[in-house]
Design a protein around this motif. Structure first.
Motif, PDB file in Angstrom:
ATOM      1  N   PHE A  80      10.434  14.363 -42.016  1.00 55.60           N
ATOM      2  CA  PHE A  80      10.647  12.972 -42.451  1.00 55.60           C
ATOM      3  C   PHE A  80      12.081  12.822 -42.957  1.00 55.60           C
ATOM      4  O   PHE A  80      12.582  13.690 -43.670  1.00 55.60           O
ATOM      5  N   PRO A  81      12.729  11.694 -42.635  1.00 52.34           N
ATOM      6  CA  PRO A  81      14.092  11.474 -43.138  1.00 52.34           C
ATOM      7  C   PRO A  81      14.140  11.459 -44.670  1.00 52.34           C
ATOM      8  O   PRO A  81      15.119  11.896 -45.261  1.00 52.34           O
ATOM      9  N   ASP A  82      13.076  10.970 -45.308  1.00 50.58           N
ATOM     10  CA  ASP A  82      13.058  10.930 -46.779  1.00 50.58           C
ATOM     11  C   ASP A  82      12.210  12.079 -47.337  1.00 50.58           C
ATOM     12  O   ASP A  82      11.457  11.924 -48.305  1.00 50.58           O
ATOM     13  N   HIS A  83      12.419  13.232 -46.724  1.00 48.59           N
ATOM     14  CA  HIS A  83      11.632  14.419 -47.016  1.00 48.59           C
ATOM     15  C   HIS A  83      11.555  14.764 -48.508  1.00 48.59           C
ATOM     16  O   HIS A  83      10.475  14.968 -49.060  1.00 48.59           O
ATOM     17  N   GLU A  99       6.942  12.315 -54.238  1.00 47.14           N
ATOM     18  CA  GLU A  99       5.829  11.361 -54.239  1.00 47.14           C
ATOM     19  C   GLU A  99       4.486  12.100 -54.272  1.00 47.14           C
ATOM     20  O   GLU A  99       3.576  11.727 -55.018  1.00 47.14           O
ATOM     21  N   CYS A 100       4.367  13.149 -53.441  1.00 43.80           N
ATOM     22  CA  CYS A 100       3.114  13.915 -53.405  1.00 43.80           C
ATOM     23  C   CYS A 100       2.854  14.572 -54.762  1.00 43.80           C
ATOM     24  O   CYS A 100       1.714  14.609 -55.238  1.00 43.80           O
ATOM     25  N   GLU A 101       3.904  15.061 -55.393  1.00 42.17           N
ATOM     26  CA  GLU A 101       3.759  15.663 -56.719  1.00 42.17           C
ATOM     27  C   GLU A 101       3.261  14.636 -57.728  1.00 42.17           C
ATOM     28  O   GLU A 101       2.328  14.880 -58.477  1.00 42.17           O
ATOM     29  N   GLN A 102       3.926  13.474 -57.715  1.00 48.00           N
ATOM     30  CA  GLN A 102       3.584  12.452 -58.704  1.00 48.00           C
ATOM     31  C   GLN A 102       2.190  11.903 -58.538  1.00 48.00           C
ATOM     32  O   GLN A 102       1.509  11.603 -59.506  1.00 48.00           O
ATOM     33  N   LYS A 103       1.761  11.779 -57.271  1.00 42.96           N
ATOM     34  CA  LYS A 103       0.447  11.200 -57.012  1.00 42.96           C
ATOM     35  C   LYS A 103      -0.628  12.266 -56.868  1.00 42.96           C
ATOM     36  O   LYS A 103      -1.767  11.954 -56.502  1.00 42.96           O
ATOM     37  N   ALA A 104      -0.264  13.524 -57.099  1.00 37.55           N
ATOM     38  CA  ALA A 104      -1.220  14.629 -57.001  1.00 37.55           C
ATOM     39  C   ALA A 104      -1.883  14.688 -55.627  1.00 37.55           C
ATOM     40  O   ALA A 104      -3.083  14.915 -55.516  1.00 37.55           O
ATOM     41  N   ARG A 132       1.858   9.142 -43.149  1.00 35.83           N
ATOM     42  CA  ARG A 132       2.257   9.880 -44.356  1.00 35.83           C
ATOM     43  C   ARG A 132       1.002  10.442 -45.016  1.00 35.83           C
ATOM     44  O   ARG A 132      -0.117   9.999 -44.702  1.00 35.83           O
ATOM     45  N   PRO A 133       1.178  11.409 -45.913  1.00 33.06           N
ATOM     46  CA  PRO A 133      -0.017  12.023 -46.515  1.00 33.06           C
ATOM     47  C   PRO A 133      -1.001  11.006 -47.088  1.00 33.06           C
ATOM     48  O   PRO A 133      -2.217  11.172 -46.960  1.00 33.06           O
ATOM     49  N   SER A 134      -0.493   9.918 -47.698  1.00 41.09           N
ATOM     50  CA  SER A 134      -1.425   8.943 -48.289  1.00 41.09           C
ATOM     51  C   SER A 134      -2.314   8.278 -47.229  1.00 41.09           C
ATOM     52  O   SER A 134      -3.384   7.759 -47.555  1.00 41.09           O
ATOM     53  N   ASP A 135      -1.874   8.313 -45.962  1.00 42.50           N
ATOM     54  CA  ASP A 135      -2.691   7.730 -44.891  1.00 42.50           C
ATOM     55  C   ASP A 135      -3.960   8.529 -44.604  1.00 42.50           C
ATOM     56  O   ASP A 135      -4.813   8.088 -43.826  1.00 42.50           O
TER      57      ASP A 135
END
Ligand code: MN
Length: 252
Positions: A20-23, A29-34, A217-220
């Motif tokens: 991802f360009p915003d890797h 984001e994954c850290e913050q949202k667990a 993205r992971p949230s998907d």
């Protein structure tokens, strides 16, 4: 984002965060949202910086990979794979791709995959995420011959085989990571419905898989939880609990 709004735990066992360009932001984001993510790499060369970037992550783990579609370009990287394998608990993306565009390298892919399996079997305790597009039977054949079930765990990512192949994989103790695309067709849903709940995991396979015309993205993974729930008569929350329980068993 729906997922985190509802506070449903998300598990993404196969995502290419580094593509991802915003890797870096995505890792944060994954850290913050667990959001628990297994970030797979496609080349052994990508291991060191991915490993370092996520060294202090609570929720993001990195897999040491050697993608079957890339093997033919750089077969010598098997040496790098072996060198880094001692520091990697998670392995992937690895496997065989039998689709027409990759058939020219089929024999080489199989050879490299089996070498990877030998290395992993010898060390033991590893968790593998395996690609088997148009090559489910050969992948299962290789696993049977080169990866005794006592030597680690195998997750078949984006499984697209038939019911008899699913039975063989089940007998080998494989887990299955399900993504939103697998649930779009009736055939896909029929196969997924036959996966035992105690072997069910979830994934996004972003950025290769797209949802709503953009890279997943992971949230998907929430979409997979919702669709799986519809399929097996459970709420997304209940499916999430099943996946989380399976993940805990897998890593314990
Ligand atoms: Mn992938």
């Amino acid at each position: 984002m729906e997922a985190t709004r509802n506070n449903i735990p998300i598990v993404d066992l196969h995502c290419h965060l580094d593509l991802f360009p915003d890797h870096v932001e995505l890792v944060h984001e994954c850290e913050q949202k667990a959001i628990r993510v297994l970030s797979v790499t496609t080349t052994p060369r990508a291991w060191p910086w991915n490993r370092d970037l996520n060294a202090n992550s609570r929720y993001v783990r990195v897999g040491l990979g050697f993608h079957p579609e890339i093997v033919a370009e750089r077969p010598d990287e098997i040496k790098l794979f072996e060198r880094y394998s001692y520091e990697a608990r998670y392995i992937g993306e690895i496997g065989i791709d039998g689709r027409p565009a990759n058939r020219h390298s089929y024999e080489l892919q199989r050879k490299v995959f089996e070498r990877v399996l030998d290395i992993c079997a010898e060390q033991g305790g590893k968790i593998l995420t395996v690609h088997s597009a148009s090559a489910v039977t050969p992948v299962i054949d290789s696993l049977e011959k080169h990866f005794p079930t006592s030597r680690g765990h195998v997750i078949l990512h984006w499984f697209s085989g038939n019911l008899s192949e699913l039975q063989r994989a089940k007998k080998l103790g494989c887990y299955f990571s399900v993504n939103p695309a697998m649930l779009r067709s009736k055939r896909g849903r029929d196969i997924v419905a036959s996966i035992p709940q105690e072997r069910m995991l979830t994934e996004s396979d972003g950025p290769f898989l797209t949802v709503e015309g953009r890279p997943a993205r992971p949230s998907d993974v929430f979409i997979a939880l919702r669709e799986l729930g519809t399929l097996i008569g459970k709420s997304p929350e209940e499916v999430s609990s099943i996946v989380l329980r399976n993940l805990r068993k897998l890593v314990s």
